[in-house]
Design an enzyme around this catalytic site. Structure first.
Site, PDB file in Angstrom:
ATOM      1  N   GLU A  59      88.634  64.404  79.777  1.00  0.00           N
ATOM      2  CA  GLU A  59      90.102  64.372  79.798  1.00  0.00           C
ATOM      3  C   GLU A  59      90.608  64.697  81.187  1.00  0.00           C
ATOM      4  O   GLU A  59      90.228  65.704  81.784  1.00  0.00           O
ATOM      5  CB  GLU A  59      90.666  65.380  78.795  1.00  0.00           C
ATOM      6  CG  GLU A  59      92.188  65.335  78.697  1.00  0.00           C
ATOM      7  CD  GLU A  59      92.714  66.328  77.676  1.00  0.00           C
ATOM      8  OE1 GLU A  59      92.254  66.295  76.520  1.00  0.00           O
ATOM      9  OE2 GLU A  59      93.558  67.154  78.042  1.00  0.00           O
ATOM     10  N   GLU A 113      89.572  72.862  74.952  1.00  0.00           N
ATOM     11  CA  GLU A 113      89.904  73.938  75.885  1.00  0.00           C
ATOM     12  C   GLU A 113      89.872  75.294  75.174  1.00  0.00           C
ATOM     13  O   GLU A 113      90.848  76.060  75.215  1.00  0.00           O
ATOM     14  CB  GLU A 113      91.259  73.650  76.532  1.00  0.00           C
ATOM     15  CG  GLU A 113      91.239  72.316  77.294  1.00  0.00           C
ATOM     16  CD  GLU A 113      92.584  71.927  77.904  1.00  0.00           C
ATOM     17  OE1 GLU A 113      93.560  72.673  77.702  1.00  0.00           O
ATOM     18  OE2 GLU A 113      92.637  70.890  78.578  1.00  0.00           O
TER      19      GLU A 113
END
Length: 501
Positions: free
Chosen positions: A316, A217
């Protein structure tokens, strides 16, 4: 793993905000075998925190990485059969470098500090005192157990560079979450570290990583020096630099078949923006695009179109809805609009509705510091192995992972609440349907297949827990059609045999 969590949202509020609309009564599902979205590669889970806490446990390896039934604390658990394993290269050590020590966030628990192998930068020689390959034993143990049970796709991923590479020596992030914590001078060091772990995994652990993901991220403003986990911001420019070095480091070690995956952005929209910011050279060095599934209402189609021809994984996913209804709705959206060929859950064991196995410690888990977010993983910091119970979400996910198998073709199910996969070798058709708030009978029309003879077997999970992956042989297929009643908030899987395209 998303720093901002939605655990406080109720399911009703979530459904409203994400635009879920209940399927109308008497729905007809008509799969279209001529519309195909790739060959399925598999289902998986990240190891990281839960494996650090419990990675030596064989029964957990059986539950996650086989499809055999395991009885655990009175529950009969159908194994999820994950074949994708995501291993986290840690960033934390207790050693010093030139008199400096790691700076730990005051809010990070020991369970989220992952041990790194490169202790100090004085040598890149893997057998020198600069490296310690004995650390992180529990996570490595689960990695090996997964392979022994049939896992065949392995990804190495990083949340942060080693602490001594970080500008402030804090592997949770810069003081400013919008700023990179890795200086350009250390781009190659970060790449060297990841490539070295992949090399040792191949040569000493018997694990050949399919892919290496150097970021987590990276463009999201979550990773700061007072964070609750390891993390690091990477601008698009810094991502390009690390990717370039990483490709060279992998190739130099003979890992030419190990692809670079990027960029594990939090959301579909951010992943699209990052990908569109890469030039042709960087895109060519990325072998697969990874994205996280925390943006329920994002533009999945735009990302699929942008990466055009690259493999795509949702690497994820997680949320605090232990019923599994959110998971089923989002997973269906992914398969119908994002079109990934791999899909991974975040933490197999966790608390607060986040885990597939819900952890409740027999002794009180360490409480987060004042002002900390109510984020998952707290149970892992307990000083004693937690008591575990499978959430309803576990059984919902089993509806998919035990039936949509690697090698199957993902096809258009023809209806927004259903997904379908076809097994050309076994002549099997798999359909998984989520029915939301209104009970109804759903009809399945297989007229677009050349042959559909059956028999049909179905499995059912109701998210209120009244049925947990119950198998039945009570469906009659006639003239390429069958019908089945659905209760409210129910997920059902149908396996139809003797089907030809």
């Amino acid at each position: 793993m998303l720093a901002f969590r939605w655990a406080t949202l109720g399911l009703a509020a979530w459904a409203l905000s994400s635009g879920i609309i209940t399927a109308s009564a008497d729905t007809v599902v008509t799969p279209a075998p001529t519309t195909q979205w790739g060959t399925w590669e598999g289902w998986g889970v990240s190891l990281c925190w839960w494996a650090k806490a419990s990675g030596t446990q064989n029964y957990l390896a059986d539950i996650f990485f086989t499809r055999k039934t395991t009885v655990q604390q009175g529950q009969s658990l159908p194994g999820l059969g994950f074949n994708i394993v995501r291993y986290n290269a840690g960033a934390s050590t207790a050693s010093q470098v030139d008199g400096a020590a790691m700076v730990a966030s005051p809010r990070i628990s020991p369970g989220r500090q992952m041990e790194g192998f490169w202790l100090k930068p004085s040598s890149t020689a893997l057998d020198s005192a600069s490296w310690d390959w004995s650390v992180d034993a529990n996570q490595r143990a689960m990695l090996i157990k997964a392979k022994q049970r049939g896992a065949n796709q392995f990804e190495l991923f990083s949340n942060s560079p080693m602490w001594w590479m970080c500008k402030n020596h804090n592997p949770s992030g810069d003081d400013d979450a919008n700023q990179d914590n890795l200086a350009p001078a250390d781009y190659q060091a970060h790449a060297t570290y990841l490539a070295a772990v992949a090399q040792v995994a191949r040569d000493r652990w018997g694990i050949r990583f399919t892919s290496v993901e150097p970021f987590n991220e990276p463009m999201s403003p979550y990773w700061h020096s007072r964070g609750t986990q390891e993390g690091c911001h990477f601008s698009v420019e810094s991502q390009r630099g690390v990717i370039n070095y990483l490709r060279g480091e992998l190739d130099w070690r003979g890992l030419t078949r190990t692809v670079i995956a990027a960029s594990d952005e939090t959301s579909y929209d951010l992943a699209t923006a990052t990908w569109n910011s890469f030039g042709p050279e960087t895109r060519a060095q990325v072998g697969r695009v990874n994205v996280h599934g925390y943006q329920t209402n994002g533009n999945r189609e735009a990302l699929y179109t942008a990466v055009a021809g690259k493999k795509l994984w949702n690497s994820e996913y997680g949320e605090a809805d232990g019923s599994g209804l959110s998971l089923a709705s989002n997973l269906t959206r992914d398969l119908r609009a994002l079109h990934p060929t791999g899909w991974c859950y975040w933490q197999g064991i966790d608390g607060g509705g986040w885990g597939l196995l819900e952890a409740s410690s027999r002794r009180r888990a360490t409480s987060p510091p004042a002002g900390a977010d109510a984020s998952p993983g707290t149970a892992a910091s307990s000083s004693q192995e937690p008591a575990l119970r499978a959430s309803t979400k576990y059984f919902v996910l089993a509806q998919y992972t035990r039936h949509i198998l690697p090698g199957m073709k993902i096809i258009d199910a023809g209806e927004d609440h259903s997904v379908a996969a076809y097994d050309p070798k076994g002549k099997r058709l798999i359909i998984v349907t989520t029915n939301l708030a209104t009970p109804q009978t759903i009809t399945y029309n297989l007229s677009q297949f050349a042959k559909a003879m059956g028999p049909v077997t179905r499995w059912s999970t109701n998210t209120d827990g009244s049925e947990l992956y119950v198998k039945r042989n009570d469906v009659t297929l006639s003239a390429k059609q069958f019908s089945c009643a659905f209760g409210a908030n129910t997920v059902q899987t149908f396996e139809i045999r003797n089907v030809s395209e």
